[in-house]
Write a protein that holds these residues in place. Structure first.
Motif, PDB file in Angstrom:
ATOM      1  N   ALA A 255       0.827  -1.206   0.000  1.00 33.73           N
ATOM      2  CA  ALA A 255       0.000   0.000   0.000  1.00 33.73           C
ATOM      3  C   ALA A 255       0.861   1.254   0.000  1.00 33.73           C
ATOM      4  O   ALA A 255       1.895   1.317   0.676  1.00 33.73           O
ATOM      5  N   GLY A 256       0.449   2.246  -0.753  1.00 37.01           N
ATOM      6  CA  GLY A 256       1.180   3.501  -0.827  1.00 37.01           C
ATOM      7  C   GLY A 256       0.745   4.483   0.238  1.00 37.01           C
ATOM      8  O   GLY A 256      -0.146   4.210   1.056  1.00 37.01           O
ATOM      9  N   ARG A 257       1.357   5.659   0.194  1.00 38.00           N
ATOM     10  CA  ARG A 257       1.096   6.682   1.197  1.00 38.00           C
ATOM     11  C   ARG A 257      -0.379   7.075   1.240  1.00 38.00           C
ATOM     12  O   ARG A 257      -0.970   7.181   2.328  1.00 38.00           O
ATOM     13  N   ASP A 258      -0.987   7.282   0.084  1.00 36.19           N
ATOM     14  CA  ASP A 258      -2.374   7.745   0.054  1.00 36.19           C
ATOM     15  C   ASP A 258      -3.315   6.709   0.654  1.00 36.19           C
ATOM     16  O   ASP A 258      -4.233   7.053   1.410  1.00 36.19           O
ATOM     17  N   GLU A 259      -3.088   5.444   0.313  1.00 42.02           N
ATOM     18  CA  GLU A 259      -3.962   4.387   0.845  1.00 42.02           C
ATOM     19  C   GLU A 259      -3.811   4.282   2.362  1.00 42.02           C
ATOM     20  O   GLU A 259      -4.801   4.126   3.095  1.00 42.02           O
ATOM     21  N   LEU A 260      -2.575   4.366   2.860  1.00 40.51           N
ATOM     22  CA  LEU A 260      -2.353   4.265   4.302  1.00 40.51           C
ATOM     23  C   LEU A 260      -2.899   5.484   5.032  1.00 40.51           C
ATOM     24  O   LEU A 260      -3.442   5.364   6.136  1.00 40.51           O
ATOM     25  N   ALA A 261      -2.765   6.661   4.412  1.00 40.39           N
ATOM     26  CA  ALA A 261      -3.326   7.865   5.015  1.00 40.39           C
ATOM     27  C   ALA A 261      -4.842   7.765   5.105  1.00 40.39           C
ATOM     28  O   ALA A 261      -5.458   8.189   6.094  1.00 40.39           O
ATOM     29  N   ALA A 262      -5.458   7.179   4.079  1.00 40.70           N
ATOM     30  CA  ALA A 262      -6.913   6.996   4.101  1.00 40.70           C
ATOM     31  C   ALA A 262      -7.314   6.000   5.183  1.00 40.70           C
ATOM     32  O   ALA A 262      -8.348   6.169   5.850  1.00 40.70           O
ATOM     33  N   LEU A 263      -6.504   4.954   5.369  1.00 44.12           N
ATOM     34  CA  LEU A 263      -6.775   3.985   6.426  1.00 44.12           C
ATOM     35  C   LEU A 263      -6.705   4.651   7.791  1.00 44.12           C
ATOM     36  O   LEU A 263      -7.565   4.427   8.655  1.00 44.12           O
ATOM     37  N   LEU A 264      -5.689   5.493   7.978  1.00 45.87           N
ATOM     38  CA  LEU A 264      -5.543   6.190   9.255  1.00 45.87           C
ATOM     39  C   LEU A 264      -6.703   7.138   9.488  1.00 45.87           C
ATOM     40  O   LEU A 264      -7.285   7.178  10.583  1.00 45.87           O
ATOM     41  N   GLY A 265      -7.073   7.883   8.444  1.00 47.22           N
ATOM     42  CA  GLY A 265      -8.192   8.802   8.569  1.00 47.22           C
ATOM     43  C   GLY A 265      -7.906   9.912   9.564  1.00 47.22           C
ATOM     44  O   GLY A 265      -6.754  10.272   9.817  1.00 47.22           O
ATOM     45  N   THR A 266      -8.950  10.438  10.161  1.00 46.06           N
ATOM     46  CA  THR A 266      -8.816  11.485  11.171  1.00 46.06           C
ATOM     47  C   THR A 266      -9.468  11.039  12.467  1.00 46.06           C
ATOM     48  O   THR A 266     -10.426  10.270  12.456  1.00 46.06           O
ATOM     49  N   GLY A 267      -8.930  11.484  13.565  1.00 44.11           N
ATOM     50  CA  GLY A 267      -9.529  11.188  14.862  1.00 44.11           C
ATOM     51  C   GLY A 267      -9.230   9.820  15.422  1.00 44.11           C
ATOM     52  O   GLY A 267      -9.772   9.440  16.461  1.00 44.11           O
ATOM     53  N   ARG A 268      -8.361   9.043  14.759  1.00 44.12           N
ATOM     54  CA  ARG A 268      -8.122   7.684  15.251  1.00 44.12           C
ATOM     55  C   ARG A 268      -7.320   7.673  16.554  1.00 44.12           C
ATOM     56  O   ARG A 268      -7.524   6.807  17.407  1.00 44.12           O
ATOM     57  N   ALA A 269      -6.404   8.635  16.723  1.00 39.27           N
ATOM     58  CA  ALA A 269      -5.653   8.703  17.981  1.00 39.27           C
ATOM     59  C   ALA A 269      -6.576   9.067  19.140  1.00 39.27           C
ATOM     60  O   ALA A 269      -6.495   8.481  20.221  1.00 39.27           O
ATOM     61  N   ARG A 270      -7.464  10.021  18.914  1.00 36.78           N
ATOM     62  CA  ARG A 270      -8.443  10.366  19.945  1.00 36.78           C
ATOM     63  C   ARG A 270      -9.322   9.159  20.274  1.00 36.78           C
ATOM     64  O   ARG A 270      -9.597   8.878  21.458  1.00 36.78           O
ATOM     65  N   ARG A 271      -9.714   8.451  19.239  1.00 39.81           N
ATOM     66  CA  ARG A 271     -10.577   7.275  19.418  1.00 39.81           C
ATOM     67  C   ARG A 271      -9.925   6.240  20.330  1.00 39.81           C
ATOM     68  O   ARG A 271     -10.585   5.636  21.177  1.00 39.81           O
ATOM     69  N   GLY A 272      -8.621   6.055  20.166  1.00 41.70           N
ATOM     70  CA  GLY A 272      -7.942   5.058  20.982  1.00 41.70           C
ATOM     71  C   GLY A 272      -7.547   5.556  22.349  1.00 41.70           C
ATOM     72  O   GLY A 272      -7.920   4.971  23.379  1.00 41.70           O
ATOM     73  N   MET A 273      -6.793   6.655  22.402  1.00 35.06           N
ATOM     74  CA  MET A 273      -6.176   7.087  23.664  1.00 35.06           C
ATOM     75  C   MET A 273      -7.120   7.873  24.562  1.00 35.06           C
ATOM     76  O   MET A 273      -7.031   7.779  25.785  1.00 35.06           O
ATOM     77  N   ALA A 274      -8.030   8.642  23.964  1.00 33.72           N
ATOM     78  CA  ALA A 274      -8.945   9.444  24.770  1.00 33.72           C
ATOM     79  C   ALA A 274     -10.290   8.775  24.983  1.00 33.72           C
ATOM     80  O   ALA A 274     -10.916   8.956  26.038  1.00 33.72           O
ATOM     81  N   GLU A 275     -10.743   7.996  23.984  1.00 33.82           N
ATOM     82  CA  GLU A 275     -12.067   7.385  24.078  1.00 33.82           C
ATOM     83  C   GLU A 275     -12.029   5.913  24.436  1.00 33.82           C
ATOM     84  O   GLU A 275     -13.062   5.326  24.743  1.00 33.82           O
ATOM     85  N   GLY A 276     -10.853   5.283  24.368  1.00 37.73           N
ATOM     86  CA  GLY A 276     -10.706   3.920  24.878  1.00 37.73           C
ATOM     87  C   GLY A 276     -11.085   2.810  23.925  1.00 37.73           C
ATOM     88  O   GLY A 276     -11.341   1.682  24.369  1.00 37.73           O
ATOM     89  N   ASP A 277     -11.106   3.079  22.617  1.00 32.47           N
ATOM     90  CA  ASP A 277     -11.362   2.008  21.648  1.00 32.47           C
ATOM     91  C   ASP A 277     -10.057   1.239  21.448  1.00 32.47           C
ATOM     92  O   ASP A 277      -9.177   1.668  20.705  1.00 32.47           O
TER      93      ASP A 277
END
Length: 325
Positions: A255-277
């Motif tokens: 997978a290239g940069r664009d595909e991986l960036a799309a996988l990461l998306g936005t808000g995923r760090a908040r989802r894990g570290m702040a919201e506990g997913d």
């Protein structure tokens, strides 16, 4: 042996602190409560601006000042979309210490220093450390790729990076990456650092703003439970979970940069570290999580660092031990 309370390094002098322990400005984990607690314990507490909108950063700075008169700092990742606004707020609020990362040290160092701040920049290799010094920073954080969160592409470990940076620059060096107890602190100072930056250990503190489920996951982590992934976007060390495994699989498939960036998306760090997913969130943490076994007050973490440091020094062989008959 001189007690640590009397220890004097260029870092303690530069920051006006008792102990050369700097708390990392981790996104979603390092709010004013943690920064104030570390500073009150004699280290340098740091507010992580990378997960704070500018108006909220101002509130955190003012809240910290209400509970501690001791020095504290703000970390500003330069890739953050509000980096310029965060710098402006630090200048307006007369923040005395600013640690920048993930970008060029030339960008804001002159403005911050002109505004009266001590400026530190994070470097993952010797070349960038030298550029930091040339840009006028007051100190450099030499961060090995054991560290949690965003890392350099060179994958240099703290053990080999710190002494090379210490040899290459004249400004004081702070070691980061894999610093989870006083033993590692003793090792870092032996390598030429004059202070240590501690992130992962303070994530699992009472004052950390991390979600309780994330803190529990850090405490339960084993030595092999982190992975460096998303290297084509920006290398980041995470706890292994469903998202991290998917990212690794996509990378392995080309997978290239664009595909991986799309996988990461936005808000995923908040989802894990702040919201506990714990499965689909981004759980940024260092390899040293395998040493963390309980959630403690930040002040107790600092106290244990000091005791462990002294114990480590006392275990070193004395000079002349090889001369015995």
């Amino acid at each position: 042996m001189e007690p640590l309370e009397l220890m004097d390094t260029r870092i303690t002098q530069l920051f006006g602190i008792r102990h050369p322990i700097i708390q990392g400005g981790m996104v979603w984990c390092a709010g004013w409560q943690l920064a104030a607690a570390v500073s009150e314990a004699g280290g340098l507490g740091v507010i992580g601006s990378g997960s704070l909108r500018p108006d909220l950063l101002r509130e955190h700075i003012r809240s910290a000042r209400r509970v501690t008169a001791r020095p504290f700092g703000v970390n500003i990742p330069l890739i953050y979309k509000y980096a310029s606004e965060s710098v402006a707020i630090c200048l307006e609020e007369r923040v005395g210490i600013v640690i920048t990362s993930a970008g060029s040290p030339k960008k804001f160092t002159a403005d911050l220093k002109e505004g009266g701040a001590v400026v530190v920049h994070v470097a993952p290799n010797v070349a960038l450390a030298c550029k930091c010094e040339a840009a006028g920073v007051d100190a450099v954080v030499a961060e090995g790729f054991e560290a949690g969160g965003h890392n350099g592409v060179d994958e240099l470990t703290t053990l080999v990076l710190v002494p090379q940076v210490a040899d290459a620059v004249r400004v004081p060096v702070i070691a980061a990456g894999g610093i989870g107890d006083g033993r590692a602190m003793a090792a870092a100072l032996a390598l030429g650092a004059e202070g240590v930056q501690v992130g992962t250990r303070f994530v699992a503190s009472l004052e950390s703003s991390a979600h309780p489920a994330f803190k529990a996951a850090v405490v339960g982590a084993a030595d092999t439970d982190t992975v460096l992934t998303l290297k084509r976007v920006t290398p980041v060390r995470l706890l292994k979970n469903a998202f991290a495994r998917t990212a690794l699989e996509r990378e392995a498939a080309g997978a290239g940069r664009d595909e991986l960036a799309a996988l990461l998306g936005t808000g995923r760090a908040r989802r894990g570290m702040a919201e506990g997913d714990l499965e689909e969130g981004e759980l940024e943490i260092g390899q040293v999580a395998g040493l963390v076994r309980e959630i403690l007050p930040a002040g107790e973490i600092v106290r244990r660092f000091l005791a462990e440091y002294e114990a480590a020094r006392s275990r070193l062989p004395s000079a002349g031990v090889g001369d015995r008959a």
